[in-house]
Design a protein around this motif. Sequence first.
Motif, PDB file in Angstrom:
ATOM      1  N   ASN A  41       1.751  11.904   3.880  1.00  0.00           N
ATOM      2  CA  ASN A  41       0.739  10.948   4.341  1.00  0.00           C
ATOM      3  C   ASN A  41       1.357   9.968   5.352  1.00  0.00           C
ATOM      4  O   ASN A  41       2.222   9.169   5.002  1.00  0.00           O
ATOM      5  N   TYR A  98       1.652   6.020   4.821  1.00  0.00           N
ATOM      6  CA  TYR A  98       2.695   5.400   4.001  1.00  0.00           C
ATOM      7  C   TYR A  98       4.025   5.628   4.705  1.00  0.00           C
ATOM      8  O   TYR A  98       4.426   6.769   4.915  1.00  0.00           O
ATOM      9  N   GLY A 137       0.954   4.076  -2.830  1.00  0.00           N
ATOM     10  CA  GLY A 137       0.652   5.447  -2.405  1.00  0.00           C
ATOM     11  C   GLY A 137       1.791   6.415  -2.678  1.00  0.00           C
ATOM     12  O   GLY A 137       1.578   7.624  -2.785  1.00  0.00           O
ATOM     13  N   THR A 138       3.001   5.898  -2.800  1.00  0.00           N
ATOM     14  CA  THR A 138       4.176   6.744  -3.066  1.00  0.00           C
ATOM     15  C   THR A 138       4.466   6.784  -4.570  1.00  0.00           C
ATOM     16  O   THR A 138       5.468   7.344  -4.998  1.00  0.00           O
ATOM     17  N   ALA A 188       0.843  -1.215   0.000  1.00  0.00           N
ATOM     18  CA  ALA A 188       0.000   0.000   0.000  1.00  0.00           C
ATOM     19  C   ALA A 188       0.872   1.256   0.000  1.00  0.00           C
ATOM     20  O   ALA A 188       0.575   2.235  -0.703  1.00  0.00           O
ATOM     21  N   SER A 189       1.972   1.236   0.770  1.00  0.00           N
ATOM     22  CA  SER A 189       2.888   2.393   0.798  1.00  0.00           C
ATOM     23  C   SER A 189       3.544   2.582  -0.572  1.00  0.00           C
ATOM     24  O   SER A 189       3.719   3.715  -1.035  1.00  0.00           O
TER      25      SER A 189
END
Length: 314
Positions: free
Chosen positions: A168, A171, A78-79, A74-75
């Motif tokens: 965020n 992340y 998201g990055t 997910a990180s």
Amino acid sequence: MDQRVNESIQVPDEHPFPDDAGVAYIDGEFMPIAEAKIPVTDFGFSRSDVTYDVVHVWNGQFFRLDDHIDRFAASVAGTRLTLPFGTDILRETLLEVVARSGLREAYVDMILTRGVPPRGCRDLRLCTNHSLILYAVPFVWVVPREKIASGGHMIISDIPRIPKESVNSKYKNFHWGDFTQSLFDAYEKGGDTTVLPDADGNITEGPGFNVFMIREGAVFTGPDNVLEGITRRTVLELCAEIGVETRVQTFKADDMRAADEIFISSTAGGIMPITKIDHTILGNGVPGPLTTRLFNLYWANKLSGWHGTPVNYD
Ligand code: PLP
């Protein structure tokens, strides 16, 4: 009488390890940790343009490996990075890194960098050569191991935590400038570690951990502007298991100073008691009964294989 009244923190023993212990994997190759290098022109180094996750191994077993891999994926998304292969291969490679290190207790990092931009250019979209770095080194404690049984001293920082609207917090990231300054301030004030409020004064988290306070038998942790720690999730589950009330809600510095007990949670150390806050001793100056109960339950469950993935060292 409840036997737990006399319970005290039992910090588990680690297997001995050599000074140079540790193995890394970078872009397809395994190497001793001392030989692990990335190019200085990688934005992962020069811009902190990177994401990562840390999982640990205790007594030869990964703890919540798939939860850490899911959070890392997910990180990564998201990055706006892309893993070079699927999470099934990532999982196998993490197991191999630890097996090659021989470490029975390990801190295991997975890092994906933005990579090197083409010469003469700063267009992030053209950095296609990310580095995937996986490594295992001896287990790490964010509060010194020798202070765990008596509890650490926490200083509440004057520096606000970087807002989640800017970076965020869900992340995992290397934007640690606020943590680093706060830690140095805490050391100068005689503390072991620090916790940062947000701009509204709500307590967030500290360098590498989530924060909990206990008041009137209920366990509180902040809802927002924090990494959703896997150990934090574990603590909430343990509380549910033993019927302790949890409240994921905001609280401020003064609430913490008036708390009955405080502890922090991290992959790097598990549940760690705080027995002094801003030079004020909490309770009797030793880990309180609920912290002690959660601490011992966390370790007992883990030693019995709870959420564990064994490493094959053969
Ligand atoms: N908060 C921050 C900023 C962290 O870096 C970490 C862990 O490294 C945590 C909280 C705790 O998360 P976890 O329990 O998943 O290790």
